[in-house]
Design a protein around this motif. Structure first.
Motif, PDB file in Angstrom:
ATOM      1  N   GLU A  37      17.722  21.650  73.142  1.00 16.70           N
ATOM      2  CA  GLU A  37      16.267  21.561  73.327  1.00 16.70           C
ATOM      3  C   GLU A  37      15.538  22.843  72.925  1.00 16.70           C
ATOM      4  O   GLU A  37      14.470  22.782  72.325  1.00 16.70           O
ATOM      5  CB  GLU A  37      15.931  21.213  74.780  1.00 16.70           C
ATOM      6  N   ARG A  41      12.751  23.009  70.044  1.00 20.27           N
ATOM      7  CA  ARG A  41      11.378  23.462  70.319  1.00 20.27           C
ATOM      8  C   ARG A  41      10.963  24.581  69.366  1.00 20.27           C
ATOM      9  O   ARG A  41       9.841  24.612  68.860  1.00 20.27           O
ATOM     10  CB  ARG A  41      11.264  23.947  71.761  1.00 20.27           C
ATOM     11  N   ARG A  42      11.872  25.523  69.138  1.00 16.38           N
ATOM     12  CA  ARG A  42      11.561  26.648  68.242  1.00 16.38           C
ATOM     13  C   ARG A  42      11.340  26.170  66.809  1.00 16.38           C
ATOM     14  O   ARG A  42      10.437  26.649  66.118  1.00 16.38           O
ATOM     15  CB  ARG A  42      12.681  27.675  68.284  1.00 16.38           C
ATOM     16  N   LYS A  44      10.337  23.183  65.850  1.00 14.26           N
ATOM     17  CA  LYS A  44       9.077  22.442  65.795  1.00 14.26           C
ATOM     18  C   LYS A  44       7.874  23.384  65.822  1.00 14.26           C
ATOM     19  O   LYS A  44       6.883  23.161  65.118  1.00 14.26           O
ATOM     20  CB  LYS A  44       8.985  21.443  66.942  1.00 14.26           C
ATOM     21  N   LYS A  45       7.968  24.447  66.614  1.00 14.87           N
ATOM     22  CA  LYS A  45       6.878  25.425  66.685  1.00 14.87           C
ATOM     23  C   LYS A  45       6.697  26.125  65.339  1.00 14.87           C
ATOM     24  O   LYS A  45       5.582  26.296  64.856  1.00 14.87           O
ATOM     25  CB  LYS A  45       7.164  26.451  67.782  1.00 14.87           C
TER      26      LYS A  45
END
Length: 67
Positions: A37, A41-42, A44-45
């Motif tokens: 996860e 998240r990284r 996608k950011k």
């Protein structure tokens, strides 16, 4: 169109390629078992940041025409 090493057009192409690479990496990471996860998240950011940079650069290269 002159695409030298420091042209905004070349930078735009480089950003688009990096965005496509990140998009593929996000897909691969989201289907991995187990899902990481934090990494997802990284990624996608970073992908969103690139999308914003691409949009800003595209607007600066092709400003809207006056009405």
């Amino acid at each position: 169109m002159d695409l030298n090493l420091h042209s905004p057009e070349r930078r735009l192409i480089e950003l688009q390629i990096e965005h496509a690479d990140l998009d593929a990496l996000v897909d691969i990471t989201s289907h991995a078992v187990p899902i990481d996860e934090l990494t997802l998240r990284r990624l996608k950011k970073r992908r969103l940041l690139l999308r914003d940079q691409i949009a800003q650069l595209a607007v600066s290269l092709d400003p809207p025409e006056p009405a």
